[in-house]
Design a protein around this motif. Sequence first.
Motif, PDB file in Angstrom:
ATOM      1  N   ARG A   1       6.411 -17.213  -8.804  1.00  0.00           N
ATOM      2  CA  ARG A   1       7.223 -16.085  -8.373  1.00  0.00           C
ATOM      3  C   ARG A   1       7.435 -14.957  -9.226  1.00  0.00           C
ATOM      4  N   LEU A   2       7.095 -13.863  -8.891  1.00  0.00           N
ATOM      5  CA  LEU A   2       6.964 -12.589  -9.665  1.00  0.00           C
ATOM      6  C   LEU A   2       7.883 -11.615  -9.087  1.00  0.00           C
ATOM      7  N   GLU A   3       8.984 -11.316  -9.149  1.00  0.00           N
ATOM      8  CA  GLU A   3      10.056 -10.521  -8.336  1.00  0.00           C
ATOM      9  C   GLU A   3      10.125  -9.161  -9.145  1.00  0.00           C
ATOM     10  N   PHE A   4      10.215  -8.139  -8.311  1.00  0.00           N
ATOM     11  CA  PHE A   4      10.321  -6.926  -8.972  1.00  0.00           C
ATOM     12  C   PHE A   4      11.066  -5.822  -8.005  1.00  0.00           C
ATOM     13  N   ARG A   5      11.621  -4.916  -8.493  1.00  0.00           N
ATOM     14  CA  ARG A   5      12.268  -4.051  -7.581  1.00  0.00           C
ATOM     15  C   ARG A   5      11.654  -2.491  -7.971  1.00  0.00           C
ATOM     16  N   ASP A   6      11.612  -1.732  -6.787  1.00  0.00           N
ATOM     17  CA  ASP A   6      11.018  -0.277  -6.953  1.00  0.00           C
ATOM     18  C   ASP A   6      12.499   0.323  -7.083  1.00  0.00           C
ATOM     19  N   ARG A   7      12.815   0.793  -8.342  1.00  0.00           N
ATOM     20  CA  ARG A   7      14.056   1.363  -8.482  1.00  0.00           C
ATOM     21  C   ARG A   7      14.409   2.169  -7.520  1.00  0.00           C
ATOM     22  N   GLU A   8      13.933   3.440  -7.398  1.00  0.00           N
ATOM     23  CA  GLU A   8      14.288   4.460  -6.390  1.00  0.00           C
ATOM     24  C   GLU A   8      13.623   4.138  -5.085  1.00  0.00           C
TER      25      GLU A   8
ATOM     26  N   GLY B   1      -5.707 -12.516  -5.830  1.00  0.00           N
ATOM     27  CA  GLY B   1      -5.941 -12.262  -4.456  1.00  0.00           C
ATOM     28  C   GLY B   1      -4.688 -12.541  -3.555  1.00  0.00           C
ATOM     29  N   VAL B   2      -3.525 -12.199  -3.814  1.00  0.00           N
ATOM     30  CA  VAL B   2      -2.381 -12.249  -2.976  1.00  0.00           C
ATOM     31  C   VAL B   2      -1.388 -11.281  -2.565  1.00  0.00           C
ATOM     32  N   PRO B   3      -1.058 -11.279  -1.581  1.00  0.00           N
ATOM     33  CA  PRO B   3      -0.278 -10.343  -0.913  1.00  0.00           C
ATOM     34  C   PRO B   3       0.901 -10.150  -1.516  1.00  0.00           C
ATOM     35  N   PHE B   4       1.653  -8.683  -1.599  1.00  0.00           N
ATOM     36  CA  PHE B   4       2.933  -8.775  -2.109  1.00  0.00           C
ATOM     37  C   PHE B   4       3.957  -8.853  -0.902  1.00  0.00           C
ATOM     38  N   THR B   5       5.132  -9.377  -1.075  1.00  0.00           N
ATOM     39  CA  THR B   5       6.203  -9.697   0.055  1.00  0.00           C
ATOM     40  C   THR B   5       7.076  -8.553   0.188  1.00  0.00           C
TER      41      THR B   5
ATOM     42  N   ASP C   1       3.715 -14.269  -5.002  1.00  0.00           N
ATOM     43  CA  ASP C   1       3.800 -15.677  -5.074  1.00  0.00           C
ATOM     44  C   ASP C   1       2.358 -16.190  -5.810  1.00  0.00           C
ATOM     45  N   ALA C   2       2.010 -16.218  -6.827  1.00  0.00           N
ATOM     46  CA  ALA C   2       0.712 -16.467  -7.481  1.00  0.00           C
ATOM     47  C   ALA C   2       0.640 -17.767  -7.802  1.00  0.00           C
ATOM     48  N   PRO C   3      -0.850 -18.390  -7.449  1.00  0.00           N
ATOM     49  CA  PRO C   3      -1.051 -19.715  -7.659  1.00  0.00           C
ATOM     50  C   PRO C   3      -0.854 -20.075  -9.099  1.00  0.00           C
TER      51      PRO C   3
ATOM     52  N   GLU D   1      -4.077 -23.331 -17.523  1.00  0.00           N
ATOM     53  CA  GLU D   1      -4.080 -22.243 -17.790  1.00  0.00           C
ATOM     54  C   GLU D   1      -2.477 -22.088 -18.797  1.00  0.00           C
ATOM     55  N   ARG D   2      -2.541 -22.305 -20.228  1.00  0.00           N
ATOM     56  CA  ARG D   2      -1.405 -22.582 -20.898  1.00  0.00           C
ATOM     57  C   ARG D   2      -0.443 -21.160 -21.336  1.00  0.00           C
ATOM     58  N   GLU D   3      -1.245 -20.135 -21.231  1.00  0.00           N
ATOM     59  CA  GLU D   3      -0.530 -18.708 -21.412  1.00  0.00           C
ATOM     60  C   GLU D   3      -1.042 -17.966 -20.405  1.00  0.00           C
ATOM     61  N   LEU D   4      -0.499 -17.094 -19.666  1.00  0.00           N
ATOM     62  CA  LEU D   4      -0.796 -16.025 -18.698  1.00  0.00           C
ATOM     63  C   LEU D   4       0.116 -14.919 -18.538  1.00  0.00           C
TER      64      LEU D   4
END
Length: 439
Positions: free
Chosen positions: A361-368, A402-406, A418-420, A425-428
């Motif tokens: 899971r890669l979470e992020f925020r559009d600050r403004e 090829g995954v959508p953002f939530t 949510d990426a597979p 893949e030891r480092e990504l």
Amino acid sequence: MKAPRKRPASGNVFAGRGCGAVALVAAWMGFGLWPEPACSAGLPPVISVQGRNWAMNMGSDGYADVAVDLREGFEGREYLSGEWGGAIDYAGASMPIWLPKNVIFPDWETNSDFEIEEAIGIADPQNPFNKDGYLIFRSTIANSMLRITQWYEICDSGDGMAQGQSNGGGAGESILSDADVFRQRIQFTNISDQMLAGLSYYHLVHGLESETAVYDDEDYGGSFGEYHYDFSLRGLSFSFHTGTGEIWEHDDIFTLNAKDPPAAVQAGYYGVKGVDRHDVGRPATGLHEMIEMRSLDGTTRFAPPEGGYVAGAARWDLGDLQPEGSAEIVLLASLRTFSTRSRGPVELMVDNPWLMGDTVRLEFRDRENLRETYDFGFLLYKNRMVEWFDPGDPESGWEQVGVPFTIDGGDPGRYWFDAPYDPEERELFYIIRPVFSTF
């Protein structure tokens, strides 16, 4: 567990920590509209007919889905992102026959029975350039009745040519185009052993971001002034500047210019925004239907309340063709863009990634929370190494995931991917890329 540390992302910013063996590269500010590949799977090849500031990506059937911005900072932004293509009609045909077999975005199959005889390429390798120094391309398609040969080139109009913006009556209004003008010469030859009576050619032009369509036949003079039968599509769009990440607004005017007066015209829908999908499936409503019914109704201005999915269509009557007889028509495409800076780059606050079983899971925020105003989206890319990022260059090593953002419905401006996750893949590394979608 401590909450993950957040870091702002503006330009190329790298997150310092990973999740297990997975690391995160934060956001790169770019745009999501790139020229089509030279050959998409299952489709014939296209060639980019390039000027200095823009290009038309043409197929062998004389059809283009993409016109591309080549200006510095906006490389790859789409102008047309719609349709530029034709259909032919003659006595005895049950309905007009489209030249392209496939229309792209929205994707649908036509009734075309034309096959490629000569794929698009340099017209004369011994003398490849026109008088303005641009390459001349040629292609040929045919069915049992007609051979259609087409030539494509960019011409220099000097200070630009007039793009008509009025629709009859009184003093007209025009805008001067960019110096680069696209020229398409279409030659029809009767290869049957019988006369083809009542030969007609239809042409459809549609721009996805266009909001108004206007037909104007006034002669404004100037460069290419004889091509004054104009269908102009106009609309606003946004893009990220490729160098700075700033958001720019573009007022695009894309015009079909013809030398010969059409016998029928119509400005209207090509699908209804908010009703028809514009990625796959034939639109239920639009000028493609009117062409097939031979029913262009003469409407010269169209600005739908939905604010988009507009098009223009015209028909030229070319007369009767005896066996081995020929007729031709020449069309131009002209373009003008007024670009202004809207605001600075988007800032993303990026969490450290979380490993959750077989996903990351890669979470992020559009600050403004700018997405609420500008309606952009996000794409996710991965790489095993931190390399330069160029989504148009496969050698850069970045692969789109090829995954959508939530969208977090309870926390405006917060999103995640949510990426597979593959333990091999030891480092990504990942990049989250804001894009203005064509949907």
